[in-house]
Write a protein that holds these residues in place. Structure first.
Motif, mmCIF file in Angstrom:
data_model
loop_
_atom_site.group_PDB
_atom_site.id
_atom_site.type_symbol
_atom_site.label_atom_id
_atom_site.label_comp_id
_atom_site.label_asym_id
_atom_site.label_seq_id
_atom_site.Cartn_x
_atom_site.Cartn_y
_atom_site.Cartn_z
ATOM 1 N N UNK A 137 0.915 -0.825 -0.772
ATOM 2 C CA UNK A 137 0.404 -0.153 0.027
ATOM 3 C C UNK A 137 1.005 1.206 -0.121
ATOM 4 N N UNK A 138 0.151 2.156 -0.245
ATOM 5 C CA UNK A 138 0.708 3.589 -0.422
ATOM 6 C C UNK A 138 1.551 4.181 1.349
ATOM 7 N N UNK A 228 -1.624 6.499 -16.563
ATOM 8 C CA UNK A 228 -1.111 5.803 -15.096
ATOM 9 C C UNK A 228 -2.792 4.968 -14.855
ATOM 10 N N UNK A 229 -3.039 3.766 -15.044
ATOM 11 C CA UNK A 229 -3.773 3.198 -14.968
ATOM 12 C C UNK A 229 -5.002 3.942 -13.291
ATOM 13 N N UNK A 230 -6.467 2.799 -13.499
ATOM 14 C CA UNK A 230 -7.299 2.914 -12.712
ATOM 15 C C UNK A 230 -6.338 3.016 -11.214
ATOM 16 N N UNK A 231 -5.518 1.885 -10.467
ATOM 17 C CA UNK A 231 -4.937 1.608 -9.524
ATOM 18 C C UNK A 231 -3.640 2.145 -9.102
ATOM 19 N N UNK A 237 -2.543 8.869 -5.910
ATOM 20 C CA UNK A 237 -3.283 9.865 -4.646
ATOM 21 C C UNK A 237 -3.220 9.355 -3.351
ATOM 22 N N UNK A 238 -3.285 8.424 -3.282
ATOM 23 C CA UNK A 238 -3.521 8.039 -1.726
ATOM 24 C C UNK A 238 -2.133 8.646 -1.096
ATOM 25 N N UNK A 264 8.760 1.379 -10.198
ATOM 26 C CA UNK A 264 7.238 0.915 -10.851
ATOM 27 C C UNK A 264 6.793 1.743 -9.941
ATOM 28 N N UNK A 265 5.676 1.800 -9.553
ATOM 29 C CA UNK A 265 4.676 3.247 -9.095
ATOM 30 C C UNK A 265 5.718 4.378 -8.625
#
Length: 429
Positions: A137-138, A228-231, A237-238, A264-265
């Motif tokens: 998670x973020x 960016x894809x939705x996930x 954003x989180x 990544x991410x």
């Protein structure tokens, strides 16, 4: 007399007068990482070359141009580590502490890259790295950013700005790579030679090109954030909200991609404009695909590394380094019997007061010469033991940095007197 041997270009000695600054920085860092529950891991300096070729990426500058690689006596290809994450992952796979576990680790030590030496960039340099495994998670992304920000506050650093971006999933990057390549192909003649080469091998690296003309072309390039894809968008954003909630200011930099293939991410950098061209002092992000890429089971991971030489340079620029450590006590003596007694007394003081820094004069020299040496070293107090003091069972205490008079005390009361003078309750080993 043979020719003098010099240190290797870009590999510097850290001299005694410089080490107190290193201790200060390393000590603050240890306190901060420990406060977040991170455990230290100590890794080999030499690894198999394949480890870095598979993790960093064979078409990166590090692997292509900068690694110190050699064949050992068995013919195995080995490399001095250019960074710490790959070795940390290798250790996790080898010792089985990654899969289905949460692990927070940190390390510190020298890294090696054959770069052109310049201020803030050396061929042997030192990094402190933090790695967190098993959390997708973020929140863990935010934690390692908060940890680094806390270190800046602990050091008193100013003018360090956080930049963040998201590289999205591997699918996002593949799709974006096609968009970026298509766009840049229309400007091929205007790109610098390095960017033209990367267009075929690693086009995302063109985004952080330092060439002014290339950067001008990139102003109208498609944005990675828009792709960016939705996930991935939700993750980013989180993260931004967690940073907002914790009062961490940041700038979203859609050109930030990092120089290693395994990210990544989330990616981020802490930058400053007080170090010239070498403005990045800490950088990191998420690398969820690296563990499976190196033979382990798919495991989420994120981390960062900071260059200690650059941090020390910034601390020096902002006048935040502590003064060089000097002796609290310099013990002088005259004659063989007095020297033996002085050594015994100073051992007793060290046992009773482990926080004190004590230098015992060794060798010959009259009292005047020994006092000159004590003053040159910056000692606070001279403890003097001559023939008269030896006969009387006393020592002389002579303050060296104020106008207080010297005094004679019995040797049996020396520790008690020093405890009073130095307020031992505030001393730490």
């Amino acid at each position: 007399m043979g020719e003098r041997i010099q240190s290797i270009r870009g590999m510097h000695d850290i001299l005694p007068e410089q080490t107190s600054a290193w201790h200060f920085l390393e000590g603050k860092a240890r306190q901060v990482v420990s406060a977040y529950g991170y455990q230290e891991i100590r890794l080999p300096i030499v690894e198999k070359t394949e480890l870095f070729a598979r993790s960093i990426g064979e078409v990166t500058d590090i692997v292509e141009k900068e690694m110190y690689t050699f064949a050992d006596r068995n013919g195995d290809l080995l490399t001095l580590r250019p960074e710490g994450t790959a070795g940390c992952v290798r250790a996790g796979i080898e010792h089985g502490f990654l899969h289905n576990q949460q692990k927070r680790l940190w390390y510190i030590g020298p890294m090696f890259r054959h770069e052109r030496p310049q201020k803030g960039r050396y061929r042997q340099f030192h990094q402190l790295g933090v790695e967190a495994y098993g959390m997708s998670g973020p929140d863990i992304d935010a934690e390692i950013i908060l940890l680094s920000g806390r270190l800046w506050r602990a050091l008193g650093l100013r003018n360090v700005q956080l930049e963040i971006n998201s590289l999205g999933s591997s699918e996002t990057r593949q799709n974006y790579r096609k968009l970026l390549t298509r766009y840049l192909s229309h400007h091929l003649d205007s790109l610098d030679s390095d960017s033209r080469r990367r267009l075929e091998t690693n086009p995302l690296r063109i985004l952080d090109s330092k060439n002014a003309q290339t950067q001008e072309i990139l102003k109208d390039a498609p944005s990675l954030l828009d792709a960016l894809d939705q996930p991935s968008r939700a993750h980013f954003d989180a993260l931004c909200k967690l940073l907002d909630d914790n009062g961490i200011s940041y700038r979203i930099n859609p050109r930030l991609v990092r120089g290693l293939d395994y990210y990544s991410q989330t990616v981020f950098e802490w930058v400053t404009d007080e170090l010239g061209a070498q403005g990045t002092v800490c950088a990191g992000g998420r690398y969820d695909g690296l563990i499976s890429q190196l033979g382990g089971r798919k495991t989420p991971a994120c981390g960062f590394a900071m260059g200690l030489e650059r941090l020390l340079s910034l601390l020096e620029t902002q006048q935040l380094l502590p003064p060089e450590q000097t002796p609290d006590i310099y013990c002088l003596s005259l004659g063989d019997a007095a020297r033996a007694s002085a050594m015994y007394l100073m051992e007793e003081v060290r046992t009773a007061m482990p926080g004190l820094r004590i230098t015992l004069h060794c060798g010959e020299g009259n009292i005047k010469a020994q006092l000159k040496r004590a003053d040159k070293l910056g000692a606070e107090l001279a403890v003097i033991l001559g023939e008269d003091e030896l006969h009387d069972g006393t020592v002389v205490l002579k303050p060296l940095h104020d106008d207080q008079p010297q005094q004679s005390v019995p040797q049996t009361q020396l520790v008690t007197k020093l405890l009073t003078l130095f307020k031992q309750e505030n001393r730490r080993p």
